[in-house]
Write an enzyme that holds these catalytic residues in place. Sequence first.
Site, short mmCIF file in Angstrom:
data_model
loop_
_atom_site.label_atom_id
_atom_site.label_comp_id
_atom_site.label_asym_id
_atom_site.label_seq_id
_atom_site.Cartn_x
_atom_site.Cartn_y
_atom_site.Cartn_z
N HIS A 158 31.07 49.79 9.51
CA HIS A 158 30.48 50.83 10.42
C HIS A 158 30.37 52.08 9.48
O HIS A 158 30.77 52.07 8.48
CB HIS A 158 31.57 51.20 11.49
N LYS A 162 33.45 56.60 11.80
CA LYS A 162 34.26 55.95 12.73
C LYS A 162 35.55 56.12 12.60
O LYS A 162 36.03 55.92 11.37
CB LYS A 162 33.72 54.50 12.76
#
Length: 272
Positions: A158, A162
């Site tokens: 990600h 995040k």
Amino acid sequence: MTNPVRIAVAGAAGRMGKMLVQAVQADEHAELTAATVRPDSPLYGLDVGEIAGTGRLGLKTTGNLDSVLGEFDVLIDFTAPNLAMHHLRQCVSAGKRIVIGTTGFSEEQLRRIAESAREIAVVAAPNMSVGVNLCYRLLEVAAGVLGDAADIEVIEAHHRHKKDAPSGTALRMAEVVARTLGRDLDEVARHGREGQVGERPRREIGFQVIRGGDIVGEHTVMFCMDGERVEITHKASSRMTFAAGAVRAAHWVMGRDAGLFDMRDVLGLARP
């Protein structure tokens, strides 16, 4: 002709919030009627359409969900665990349905979400993507066929912003596999490896996490055997896939008065 579903978006100034605003606007059977931002946000009181880059809507953001509880039918929340729990309590008090895409909840928070679903309809899923939820079903099939013959590894990537790791989607994928194999994920999960770790236990389910750049979301579950390997992979190239799934869930949950559901319920995917 039925009236459009009135949708409120929590955290409308965030990356997912902006996408949700766009997704609601793109749905001819939905209407964006409320949008929240942090009370201390410089975007408080501004037009939500201008914030999302879709043009002026004539709808200003608010810093308090209580002030707009009468303005919507379903709240979509992709914020943060503590804030989402606050919004959930407000929805329970007002008898409003909620779609929760927030991740990183504690076990206690998950228990409270389940309790709240006795009073209102809740769709809670770590990933609203149609493709990811199809992958959950494929993982059940693969785990059921391969059984204990495969070493299982979960790899996810990600963007740098995040905050939780592994991702909620990675954990859900591993839970699906562990449940199919009759394992307790808390007992068999292995998060990263370093040093002299010894031979890999067969029942172990490994996690590897990547964070960097603007990666929207990539998940791979590897079933590794002697002589062959099966990989089930999902790659998201736009957050719009999650936003569109959340709006789809908002439509679906309007037909329920109470209960805890996930995207597999929304999509009608059969459970084993």
